[in-house]
Every structure is written in C-alpha cells, then in structure tokens.
Design an enzyme around this catalytic site. Structure first.
Site, PDB file in Angstrom:
ATOM      1  N   TYR A  64       0.898  -1.152  -0.042  1.00  0.00           N
ATOM      2  CA  TYR A  64       0.004   0.076   0.048  1.00  0.00           C
ATOM      3  C   TYR A  64       1.183   1.285   0.243  1.00  0.00           C
ATOM      4  CZ  TYR A  64      -0.045  -1.043   5.319  1.00  0.00           C
ATOM      5  OH  TYR A  64       0.274  -1.377   6.313  1.00  0.00           O
ATOM      6  N   LYS A  67       5.426   3.959   5.788  1.00  0.00           N
ATOM      7  CA  LYS A  67       6.468   3.225   4.892  1.00  0.00           C
ATOM      8  C   LYS A  67       6.703   3.730   3.389  1.00  0.00           C
ATOM      9  CE  LYS A  67       5.081  -1.106   7.017  1.00  0.00           C
ATOM     10  NZ  LYS A  67       6.220  -2.121   7.001  1.00  0.00           N
TER      11      LYS A  67
HETATM   12  C1  HXC Z   1      -6.633   3.026  17.794  1.00  0.00           C
HETATM   13  C2  HXC Z   1      -4.492   2.520  18.975  1.00  0.00           C
HETATM   14  C3  HXC Z   1      -4.748   1.056  18.807  1.00  0.00           C
HETATM   15  C4  HXC Z   1      -5.891   0.857  17.841  1.00  0.00           C
HETATM   16  C5  HXC Z   1      -2.993   1.510  19.842  1.00  0.00           C
HETATM   17  N1  HXC Z   1      -3.681   2.565  19.830  1.00  0.00           N
HETATM   18  N2  HXC Z   1      -3.539   0.326  19.372  1.00  0.00           N
HETATM   19  N3  HXC Z   1      -5.525   3.471  18.514  1.00  0.00           N
HETATM   20  N4  HXC Z   1      -6.697   1.535  17.364  1.00  0.00           N
HETATM   21  N5  HXC Z   1      -6.061  -0.836  17.676  1.00  0.00           N
HETATM   22  C6  HXC Z   1      -3.066   3.794  20.163  1.00  0.00           C
HETATM   23  C7  HXC Z   1      -3.063   4.034  21.642  1.00  0.00           C
HETATM   24  O1  HXC Z   1      -4.462   4.242  22.363  1.00  0.00           O
HETATM   25  C8  HXC Z   1      -2.140   5.094  22.050  1.00  0.00           C
HETATM   26  O2  HXC Z   1      -2.764   6.300  21.783  1.00  0.00           O
HETATM   27  C9  HXC Z   1      -0.938   4.962  20.983  1.00  0.00           C
HETATM   28  O3  HXC Z   1      -1.655   4.172  19.794  1.00  0.00           O
HETATM   29  C10 HXC Z   1       0.091   3.980  21.264  1.00  0.00           C
HETATM   30  O4  HXC Z   1      -0.418   2.978  21.846  1.00  0.00           O
HETATM   31  P1  HXC Z   1       0.484   2.034  23.042  1.00  0.00           P
HETATM   32  O5  HXC Z   1      -0.019   0.875  23.287  1.00  0.00           O
HETATM   33  O6  HXC Z   1       0.890   2.896  24.204  1.00  0.00           O
HETATM   34  O7  HXC Z   1       1.882   1.903  22.067  1.00  0.00           O
HETATM   35  P2  HXC Z   1       2.905   0.933  21.941  1.00  0.00           P
HETATM   36  O8  HXC Z   1       3.032  -0.095  23.343  1.00  0.00           O
HETATM   37  O9  HXC Z   1       4.355   1.437  21.821  1.00  0.00           O
HETATM   38  O10 HXC Z   1       2.720  -0.172  20.886  1.00  0.00           O
HETATM   39  C11 HXC Z   1       2.923   0.304  19.522  1.00  0.00           C
HETATM   40  C12 HXC Z   1       1.743  -0.271  18.758  1.00  0.00           C
HETATM   41  C13 HXC Z   1       1.268  -1.850  18.800  1.00  0.00           C
HETATM   42  C14 HXC Z   1       2.259   0.155  17.137  1.00  0.00           C
HETATM   43  C15 HXC Z   1       0.463   0.525  18.941  1.00  0.00           C
HETATM   44  O11 HXC Z   1       0.380  -2.166  17.880  1.00  0.00           O
HETATM   45  C16 HXC Z   1       2.833  -2.694  18.543  1.00  0.00           C
HETATM   46  O12 HXC Z   1       3.491  -2.541  19.110  1.00  0.00           O
HETATM   47  N6  HXC Z   1       2.773  -3.334  17.542  1.00  0.00           N
HETATM   48  C17 HXC Z   1       3.990  -4.132  16.877  1.00  0.00           C
HETATM   49  C18 HXC Z   1       3.597  -5.247  16.273  1.00  0.00           C
HETATM   50  C19 HXC Z   1       2.775  -5.002  14.960  1.00  0.00           C
HETATM   51  O13 HXC Z   1       2.025  -4.161  15.088  1.00  0.00           O
HETATM   52  N7  HXC Z   1       2.982  -5.771  14.128  1.00  0.00           N
HETATM   53  C20 HXC Z   1       1.993  -5.731  12.787  1.00  0.00           C
HETATM   54  C21 HXC Z   1       3.008  -5.220  11.631  1.00  0.00           C
HETATM   55  S1  HXC Z   1       2.223  -5.458  10.117  1.00  0.00           S
HETATM   56  P3  HXC Z   1      -3.422   7.461  22.960  1.00  0.00           P
HETATM   57  O14 HXC Z   1      -3.720   8.529  22.312  1.00  0.00           O
HETATM   58  O15 HXC Z   1      -4.415   6.387  23.436  1.00  0.00           O
HETATM   59  O16 HXC Z   1      -2.133   7.448  23.886  1.00  0.00           O
HETATM   60  C22 HXC Z   1       2.363  -4.259   9.213  1.00  0.00           C
HETATM   61  C23 HXC Z   1       2.448  -4.381   7.766  1.00  0.00           C
HETATM   62  C24 HXC Z   1       0.982  -4.795   7.123  1.00  0.00           C
HETATM   63  O17 HXC Z   1       2.916  -3.273   9.677  1.00  0.00           O
HETATM   64  C25 HXC Z   1       1.026  -4.852   5.647  1.00  0.00           C
HETATM   65  C26 HXC Z   1      -0.403  -5.310   5.217  1.00  0.00           C
HETATM   66  C27 HXC Z   1      -0.639  -5.671   3.949  1.00  0.00           C
END
Ligand code: HXC
Length: 263
Positions: free
Chosen positions: A148, A163
């Site tokens: 994307y 990205k």
């Molecule tokens: C809305 C969200 C949310 C959700 C988190 N937030 N999840 N908002 N919907 N589902 C918000 C929180 O409310 C907070 O804002 C802010 O994001 C930070 O959240 P934390 O949990 O404190 O952050 P952290 O612990 O640092 O986690 C980072 C993360 C988490 C990105 C939010 O998802 C993560 O660690 N992910 C790593 C693994 C991952 O995502 N893998 C998938 C990658 S796949 P507020 O305002 O409330 O403080 C990829 C490619 C996909 O990237 C390709 C597809 C074709």
C-alpha cells in the site's frame, strides 16, 4: 531449505527478527551463511527466535532494542560489532500497525507507528551506514514495506505514510551511499500469513476471504516467500540493484484495472 552459502562471513542485523516475516528473513540469511543479530523490544520473541536459529545451526545474537530510541539503536550496532566483529547487512523489518480510521486516530497512535517505522528505519540505517562508511566496507540495507505504499490504504494512514516515507528514504540513501558500495533497497509485501499481523490487522474470516479475493494468485504469501526476495537483495546476486522497491504481493496492487473483474 537449500543453501549456497552466498552470505558466508557476512553479519546481518534483522529488526523485529524474533517472529513472523522477520524470523523467516533471519533464518534465510542465516542458512545462506550469515551470522544473525535479531533485535526486538520483546524478550520472549527474541528467545523464541534465537532457538529457531540455533536449531538451523546459525550463529545468533539477540539484543533487546526499541528502534524508536536512537541510543538503543547505536548500542545494538556496537553489540553486534563486539560479538561478530562487523556488520554487513541491515534488514529494517520492525513495524507497528493497527487498523484505525484517520478521524479516530490519536496523535499518540500516529506517532507510535511513525516512530517505529519511519524514525526507527532511519536510526538503524544511519547507525549501520556510519559503521560501513567508517570501515570502508560495502554492505546492504533492505527495508520491509507494504504494497500500500503505492496506493495508500483505508485504515492504515499512519503505516502507509510511514512506509512510503521509508520508500523515499530508500531512494535517497540508495543514491547517497552507492559510491560507498552500500546498496539500499526494499521489498513491498502484500498479505502474508503471519500470526502477529493477523492479530492486529485481519481478525475475522470475512476479512481474510475478502483480501484473498483481491490477490490475482488467490492466496497469501508465506513469510519465506518474502525472505527469499530480501535475501536476494542482500546478496551479490543483486549487485547492480540500487534504490529499488520490489513488490512481492501476488499481483495484488496491479490488479486494479477497470476490466480486472474479468480475471
Ligand atoms: C486505535 C490505537 C490502537 C488501535 C494502539 N493505539 N492500538 N488506536 N486503535 N487498535 C493507540 C493507543 O491508544 C495510544 O494512543 C497509541 O496508539 C500508542 O499505544 P501504545 O499501546 O501505548 O503503544 P506501544 O505499546 O508503543 O505499541 C505500539 C503499537 C502496537 C504500534 C500501537 O500495535 C505494536 O507494538 N505493534 C507491533 C506489532 C505489530 O503491529 N505488527 C504488525 C505489523 S504488520 P493514546 O492517544 O491512547 O495514548 C505491518 C504490515 C502490514 O506493518 C501490511 C499489510 C498488507
């Protein structure tokens, strides 16, 4: 897994290398001969990844790292050099993502993803690039993007923008560092079977079916199919490839022409 040891004597850092696509990349590079450093925030992921690599007979170092912190990233490269003497390859694979419509996304949510994907990739590229330039050595940097970047995508404004930023960085660094012998490239996967991403992005069978229908190959990629292309870009087989992004998505983003319903 076949191997021609094309990466023998190389040292590779893979961020997010403990699980999913990152682990598949770490294993591919390791089986091809590299010593592998896996970096992750999550020590459980690192332990599981290290066990898998050790089972493959790959020399491995784990370093707990949050790529959002440039000091931790610099320390990661120092640990890798202390352990293996050098770093030749960086794979920017660590990512953060969740589905959220733009009007609902908080500044912290935006920042969390942009800091991991865009800032983290820059900090890692900067640290490894400096090491290679100081050492006067050639090297390879490959970033894992998403298809994307070419289109944008509803619900992932943070990830798509970050990205796409890394894709632009890939072109800039590709040109800026080519004369050092550092090749900077990227891959852009489509849907990949990966439990971590599934938890964040496609939790229902209906979503999985709809995504599958959008892929001309009519299936999702295995993580190993992404790893193969990353390993190619890291190796001397790609010795004249600079600043390029290879899409590995089964034709998904191309399959959007007006008459593609005929397919
Ligand atoms: C809305 C969200 C949310 C959700 C988190 N937030 N999840 N908002 N919907 N589902 C918000 C929180 O409310 C907070 O804002 C802010 O994001 C930070 O959240 P934390 O949990 O404190 O952050 P952290 O612990 O640092 O986690 C980072 C993360 C988490 C990105 C939010 O998802 C993560 O660690 N992910 C790593 C693994 C991952 O995502 N893998 C998938 C990658 S796949 P507020 O305002 O409330 O403080 C990829 C490619 C996909 O990237 C390709 C597809 C074709």
């Amino acid at each position: 897994m076949h191997s021609d040891r094309i990466l023998a004597d190389k040292v590779a850092i893979v961020t997010g290398g403990g699980t999913g696509i990152g682990l598949a990349i770490a294993r591919r590079l390791g089986v091809d001969g590299a010593a592998v450093v896996i970096a992750s925030r999550d020590t459980d992921h690192l332990a599981a990844g290290a066990r898998a690599l050790q089972d493959d007979g790959v020399p491995v170092l784990t370093v707990t790292t949050d790529v959002r912190d440039p000091e931790q990233v610099d320390a990661l490269v120092e640990r890798a050099v202390a352990e293996f003497g050098r770093v030749d390859i960086l794979v920017n694979n660590a990512a953060g993502n969740f589905i959220c419509r733009a009007e609902e996304l908080s500044p912290n949510g935006w920042n969390a993803v942009v800091e991991i994907v865009l800032n983290g990739s820059f900090y890692c590229a900067r640290a490894v690039g400096r090491h290679l330039i100081e050492r006067g050595s050639a090297g390879a940097i490959v970033s894992v993007l998403a298809n994307y970047i070419w289109t944008g995508s509803v619900g992932t404004i943070h990830s798509a923008a970050a990205k796409a930023g890394v894709q632009s960085m890939t072109q800039t660094l590709g040109v800026e560092w080519a004369h050092h012998g550092i090749r900077v490239n990227a891959v852009a996967p489509g849907p990949v079977e990966s439990p971590g991403a599934a938890r964040q992005l496609w939790s229902t069978p209906d979503a999985v079916d709809r995504i599958t229908q959008m892929v001309p190959l009519r299936r999702w990629a295995q993580p190993q199919e992404i790893a193969e292309v990353v390993a190619f870009l890291c190796s001397s087989r790609a010795s004249y490839v600079v600043g390029e992004t290879i899409t590995v998505d089964g034709g998904a983003w191309l399959g959007r022409g007006t008459f593609d319903f005929l397919k």
